[in-house]
Design a protein around this motif. Structure first.
Motif, PDB file in Angstrom:
ATOM      1  N   TRP A 158       0.882  -1.282   0.045  1.00  0.00           N
ATOM      2  CA  TRP A 158      -0.095   0.057  -0.035  1.00  0.00           C
ATOM      3  C   TRP A 158       0.929   1.314  -0.085  1.00  0.00           C
ATOM      4  CZ3 TRP A 158      -5.260  -0.892   0.069  1.00  0.00           C
ATOM      5  CH2 TRP A 158      -5.777  -2.204   0.402  1.00  0.00           C
ATOM      6  N   ILE A 159       0.171   2.343  -0.214  1.00  0.00           N
ATOM      7  CA  ILE A 159       0.904   3.751  -0.183  1.00  0.00           C
ATOM      8  C   ILE A 159      -0.054   4.479   0.811  1.00  0.00           C
ATOM      9  CG2 ILE A 159       1.238   5.920  -1.074  1.00  0.00           C
ATOM     10  CD1 ILE A 159       2.325   3.967  -3.680  1.00  0.00           C
ATOM     11  N   GLY A 160       0.379   4.934   1.918  1.00  0.00           N
ATOM     12  CA  GLY A 160      -0.188   5.769   2.858  1.00  0.00           C
ATOM     13  C   GLY A 160       0.134   7.436   2.785  1.00  0.00           C
TER      14      GLY A 160
ATOM     15  N   GLY B 127       7.703  12.333   5.886  1.00  0.00           N
ATOM     16  CA  GLY B 127       6.956  12.934   6.726  1.00  0.00           C
ATOM     17  C   GLY B 127       5.604  12.833   6.291  1.00  0.00           C
ATOM     18  N   GLU B 128       5.077  12.508   5.108  1.00  0.00           N
ATOM     19  CA  GLU B 128       3.937  12.446   4.615  1.00  0.00           C
ATOM     20  C   GLU B 128       3.408  11.201   3.837  1.00  0.00           C
ATOM     21  OE1 GLU B 128       2.983  15.733   2.134  1.00  0.00           O
ATOM     22  OE2 GLU B 128       5.041  15.992   1.553  1.00  0.00           O
ATOM     23  N   LEU B 129       4.383  10.590   3.049  1.00  0.00           N
ATOM     24  CA  LEU B 129       3.894   9.573   2.213  1.00  0.00           C
ATOM     25  C   LEU B 129       4.873   8.424   2.159  1.00  0.00           C
ATOM     26  CD1 LEU B 129       2.006   9.555  -0.469  1.00  0.00           C
ATOM     27  CD2 LEU B 129       4.010  10.190  -1.839  1.00  0.00           C
ATOM     28  N   PHE B 130       4.464   7.335   2.254  1.00  0.00           N
ATOM     29  CA  PHE B 130       5.339   6.148   2.462  1.00  0.00           C
ATOM     30  C   PHE B 130       4.552   4.796   2.081  1.00  0.00           C
ATOM     31  CE2 PHE B 130       2.348   7.013   6.123  1.00  0.00           C
ATOM     32  CZ  PHE B 130       1.970   5.600   6.336  1.00  0.00           C
ATOM     33  N   LYS B 131       5.426   3.970   1.569  1.00  0.00           N
ATOM     34  CA  LYS B 131       4.759   2.520   1.357  1.00  0.00           C
ATOM     35  C   LYS B 131       4.544   1.526   2.456  1.00  0.00           C
ATOM     36  CE  LYS B 131       6.771  -0.848  -1.890  1.00  0.00           C
ATOM     37  NZ  LYS B 131       7.552  -1.261  -2.853  1.00  0.00           N
ATOM     38  N   PHE B 132       3.901   0.810   2.438  1.00  0.00           N
ATOM     39  CA  PHE B 132       3.851  -0.265   3.600  1.00  0.00           C
ATOM     40  C   PHE B 132       3.243  -1.612   2.944  1.00  0.00           C
ATOM     41  CE2 PHE B 132      -0.756  -0.314   4.894  1.00  0.00           C
ATOM     42  CZ  PHE B 132      -1.423   0.979   4.669  1.00  0.00           C
ATOM     43  N   THR B 133       4.075  -2.602   3.681  1.00  0.00           N
ATOM     44  CA  THR B 133       3.744  -3.843   3.249  1.00  0.00           C
ATOM     45  C   THR B 133       3.355  -4.771   4.492  1.00  0.00           C
ATOM     46  OG1 THR B 133       5.520  -3.565   1.573  1.00  0.00           O
ATOM     47  CG2 THR B 133       4.804  -5.998   2.261  1.00  0.00           C
ATOM     48  N   VAL B 134       2.071  -5.372   4.396  1.00  0.00           N
ATOM     49  CA  VAL B 134       1.597  -6.032   5.497  1.00  0.00           C
ATOM     50  C   VAL B 134       1.516  -7.593   4.963  1.00  0.00           C
ATOM     51  CG1 VAL B 134      -0.212  -6.103   7.283  1.00  0.00           C
ATOM     52  CG2 VAL B 134       0.286  -3.921   5.750  1.00  0.00           C
ATOM     53  N   GLU B 135       1.600  -8.420   6.130  1.00  0.00           N
ATOM     54  CA  GLU B 135       1.478  -9.823   5.627  1.00  0.00           C
ATOM     55  C   GLU B 135      -0.070 -10.117   5.922  1.00  0.00           C
ATOM     56  OE1 GLU B 135       4.667 -12.669   7.130  1.00  0.00           O
ATOM     57  OE2 GLU B 135       5.935 -11.109   6.325  1.00  0.00           O
ATOM     58  N   GLU B 136      -0.858  -9.695   5.239  1.00  0.00           N
ATOM     59  CA  GLU B 136      -2.383  -9.737   5.429  1.00  0.00           C
ATOM     60  C   GLU B 136      -2.939  -9.824   4.161  1.00  0.00           C
ATOM     61  OE1 GLU B 136      -3.948 -10.881   8.013  1.00  0.00           O
ATOM     62  OE2 GLU B 136      -3.330  -9.665   9.847  1.00  0.00           O
ATOM     63  N   SER B 137      -3.875 -10.354   3.836  1.00  0.00           N
ATOM     64  CA  SER B 137      -4.496 -10.080   2.568  1.00  0.00           C
ATOM     65  C   SER B 137      -5.235  -8.716   2.503  1.00  0.00           C
ATOM     66  CB  SER B 137      -5.614 -11.037   2.399  1.00  0.00           C
ATOM     67  OG  SER B 137      -6.834 -10.660   3.350  1.00  0.00           O
ATOM     68  N   ARG B 138      -5.297  -8.055   1.286  1.00  0.00           N
ATOM     69  CA  ARG B 138      -5.738  -6.864   0.795  1.00  0.00           C
ATOM     70  C   ARG B 138      -7.094  -6.657   1.660  1.00  0.00           C
ATOM     71  NH1 ARG B 138      -6.221  -4.042  -4.829  1.00  0.00           N
ATOM     72  NH2 ARG B 138      -8.229  -2.598  -4.307  1.00  0.00           N
TER      73      ARG B 138
ATOM     74  N   ARG C  65       1.491  16.562   6.259  1.00  0.00           N
ATOM     75  CA  ARG C  65       2.859  16.749   6.356  1.00  0.00           C
ATOM     76  C   ARG C  65       3.406  16.716   7.716  1.00  0.00           C
ATOM     77  NH1 ARG C  65       5.339  20.868   2.216  1.00  0.00           N
ATOM     78  NH2 ARG C  65       4.503  19.153   0.926  1.00  0.00           N
ATOM     79  N   GLY C  66       4.278  15.969   8.193  1.00  0.00           N
ATOM     80  CA  GLY C  66       5.126  15.945   9.555  1.00  0.00           C
ATOM     81  C   GLY C  66       4.186  15.000  10.478  1.00  0.00           C
ATOM     82  N   PHE C  67       3.246  14.403   9.906  1.00  0.00           N
ATOM     83  CA  PHE C  67       2.418  13.597  10.922  1.00  0.00           C
ATOM     84  C   PHE C  67       2.408  11.801  10.398  1.00  0.00           C
ATOM     85  CE2 PHE C  67       0.968  17.410  11.926  1.00  0.00           C
ATOM     86  CZ  PHE C  67       1.106  17.242  13.329  1.00  0.00           C
ATOM     87  N   ALA C  68       3.325  11.760   9.482  1.00  0.00           N
ATOM     88  CA  ALA C  68       3.214  10.124   8.860  1.00  0.00           C
ATOM     89  C   ALA C  68       3.880   9.304   9.918  1.00  0.00           C
ATOM     90  CB  ALA C  68       4.148  10.197   7.776  1.00  0.00           C
TER      91      ALA C  68
ATOM     92  N   ARG D 279      -4.413   9.563   6.289  1.00  0.00           N
ATOM     93  CA  ARG D 279      -5.512  10.492   5.600  1.00  0.00           C
ATOM     94  C   ARG D 279      -5.896   9.513   4.437  1.00  0.00           C
ATOM     95  NH1 ARG D 279      -2.832  15.613   3.644  1.00  0.00           N
ATOM     96  NH2 ARG D 279      -2.583  14.487   1.528  1.00  0.00           N
ATOM     97  N   HIS D 280      -5.276   8.804   3.854  1.00  0.00           N
ATOM     98  CA  HIS D 280      -5.481   8.199   2.467  1.00  0.00           C
ATOM     99  C   HIS D 280      -4.572   7.033   2.397  1.00  0.00           C
ATOM    100  CE1 HIS D 280      -5.288   7.660  -1.983  1.00  0.00           C
ATOM    101  NE2 HIS D 280      -6.649   8.046  -2.033  1.00  0.00           N
ATOM    102  N   MET D 281      -5.077   5.829   1.394  1.00  0.00           N
ATOM    103  CA  MET D 281      -4.169   4.799   1.260  1.00  0.00           C
ATOM    104  C   MET D 281      -4.613   4.114   0.012  1.00  0.00           C
ATOM    105  SD  MET D 281      -5.768   1.982   3.979  1.00  0.00           S
ATOM    106  CE  MET D 281      -6.741   0.587   3.482  1.00  0.00           C
ATOM    107  N   GLN D 282      -3.644   3.535  -0.871  1.00  0.00           N
ATOM    108  CA  GLN D 282      -4.089   3.120  -2.108  1.00  0.00           C
ATOM    109  C   GLN D 282      -3.231   1.702  -2.203  1.00  0.00           C
ATOM    110  OE1 GLN D 282      -2.533   6.963  -3.779  1.00  0.00           O
ATOM    111  NE2 GLN D 282      -1.345   5.753  -5.119  1.00  0.00           N
ATOM    112  N   PRO D 283      -3.843   0.907  -3.022  1.00  0.00           N
ATOM    113  CA  PRO D 283      -3.198  -0.343  -2.817  1.00  0.00           C
ATOM    114  C   PRO D 283      -1.953  -0.342  -3.988  1.00  0.00           C
ATOM    115  CG  PRO D 283      -5.259  -0.501  -4.335  1.00  0.00           C
ATOM    116  CD  PRO D 283      -5.155   0.944  -3.536  1.00  0.00           C
ATOM    117  N   VAL D 284      -0.993  -0.835  -4.025  1.00  0.00           N
ATOM    118  CA  VAL D 284       0.029  -1.157  -5.123  1.00  0.00           C
ATOM    119  C   VAL D 284      -0.170  -2.566  -5.517  1.00  0.00           C
ATOM    120  CG1 VAL D 284       2.511  -0.913  -5.694  1.00  0.00           C
ATOM    121  CG2 VAL D 284       1.587   0.598  -3.908  1.00  0.00           C
ATOM    122  N   GLU D 285      -0.451  -2.616  -6.802  1.00  0.00           N
ATOM    123  CA  GLU D 285      -0.681  -4.030  -7.585  1.00  0.00           C
ATOM    124  C   GLU D 285       0.578  -4.280  -8.439  1.00  0.00           C
ATOM    125  OE1 GLU D 285      -4.779  -3.995  -9.509  1.00  0.00           O
ATOM    126  OE2 GLU D 285      -5.556  -3.374  -7.248  1.00  0.00           O
TER     127      GLU D 285
END
Ligand code: SAM
Length: 348
Positions: free
Chosen positions: A12-14, A44-55, A18-21, A71-77
């Motif tokens: 995902w991308i979260g 501080g505001e945008l990051f990729k995250f990987t979870v060992e859980e299904s989407r 700014r400053g609260f990531a 504030r927002h997340m989007q999947p990375v396929e």
């Protein structure tokens, strides 16, 4: 443990303000037993995250957890190195889309973002236009901005392009990166009005359903103007001056006073809003002293200043200070909040 939890992994991308990531990452970490891996895309505001859980599981957990800072997340396929060539980029996207072709008539919101650094010469409007055209011409899908069946997210960051498709609700906000925009009106009194407009949406409120509001720290009057527009009786309290255009309203009572210098009838209001830029404990003390005027079942929407970034502690302290009369329903750092966050309470 179910199969999804054992076998799933999702990327995902979260996005946060700014400053609260770091706070957003902390919220995500707390929701999962499995380790979550984070990678910065914009400090501080945008990051990729990987979870060992299904989407599905990740969406379910995060939505149920109602994070305040994510504030927002989007999947990375899929992701690829980002070249300079628009045609090559579109061809890559076309291959991704062919794996699960969009349906004819499907309403798709293409949301393209890029970070300030490392996004090559990519033009966001050009790429969006090209993808909209591709969707229309190849699959007869309908590009839309709002009320989409599906969001197609593209993010260019650090020389890479990240692609994912989701239902709008899975992204927490259906605005690109959660950056909700309101049109600035002519004669608008303050930008602060956007905070209350956003709070109304974020907390699923409809201010038109209320009768009588108390606005503490009301000047210059952005919040008061919104509540008057929604048809409420408004009592505005502030030692500072309210905008002169508001004073004509017959539904406004303006008390040009300090909030610890006013008194009301018990249960006079069904809505209390407070947007004072004050230390959170002093603000809570002041609001607490006025809670008798909010009827049981009434709503309170309160902005809290985040001092020294001790965000979770601040939420805890304000919530404790206002208990047991007020019960916290949701805490959210709105896009229009800066070094602050907004709390939504019900009066018990
Ligand atoms: C951020 S502004 C509010 C903006 C307002 N919500 C709007 O939409 O225009 C904060 C206001 O809180 C007021 N304030 C600070 N301390 C106060 C107090 N003790 N009682 C009442 N108002 C106070 C200030 O005078 C200031 O006008």
């Amino acid at each position: 443990m179910d199969q999804g939890a054992v076998m799933g992994i999702s990327v995902w991308i979260g996005t946060s303000n700014r400053g609260f990531a770091q706070q957003a990452q902390e919220e995500i970490r707390r929701l999962f037993e499995a380790p979550v891996r984070f990678e910065w895309l914009a400090a501080g505001e945008l990051f990729k995250f990987t979870v060992e859980e299904s989407r599905e599981r990740v969406v379910e957990r995060i939505l149920a957890g109602a994070p305040a800072f994510l504030r927002h997340m989007q999947p990375v396929e899929a992701e690829a190195d980002l070249g300079e060539d628009l045609q090559a980029t579109v061809a890559w996207l076309q291959r991704q889309l062919k794996e699960r072709p969009p349906g004819a008539g499907q309403r798709i919101a293409v949301q393209v973002r890029k970070t300030e650094e490392g996004a090559s010469g990519l033009s966001v409007p050009e790429l969006k236009h090209a993808v909209d055209e591709l969707l229309e011409q190849e699959w007869q899908a309908v590009p839309v901005a709002r009320e989409a069946d599906e969001v197609l997210s593209l993010l260019a960051a650090g020389g890479r392009l990240y692609f994912g498709r989701s239902a709008p609700h899975e992204n927490i906000s259906d605005w690109p990166g959660g950056a909700i925009r309101f049109r600035r009106e002519e004669g608008q009194i303050s930008r602060a009005k956007f905070k209350l407009l956003e709070a109304e949406q974020a907390f699923g409120l409809d201010f038109a359903q209320y009768r009588s509001a108390l606005d503490i720290g009301a000047a210059p009057g952005g919040w008061t103007s919104l509540l008057l527009e929604r048809g409420l009786q408004v009592t505005a309290v502030d030692p500072a001056k309210l905008d002169a255009t508001l004073l004509r309203s017959p539904r406004l009572r303006y008390l040009q006073k300090n909030a610890d210098d006013v008194a009301f009838a018990a249960g006079e209001f069904d809505l209390l809003v407070c947007d004072m830029s004050w230390s959170h404990r002093q603000m809570a003390k002041l609001v607490k002293g006025l809670l008798y005027a909010l009827q049981p079942g009434g709503t309170a929407v309160i902005t809290v200043k985040l001092m020294h970034k001790k965000a979770f502690q601040t939420i805890r302290e304000v919530t404790q200070d206002l208990a047991p009369e007020l019960s916290l329903q949701q805490a959210k750092q709105l896009f229009h909040n800066r070094e602050e966050l907004t709390l939504f309470f019900l009066k018990l």
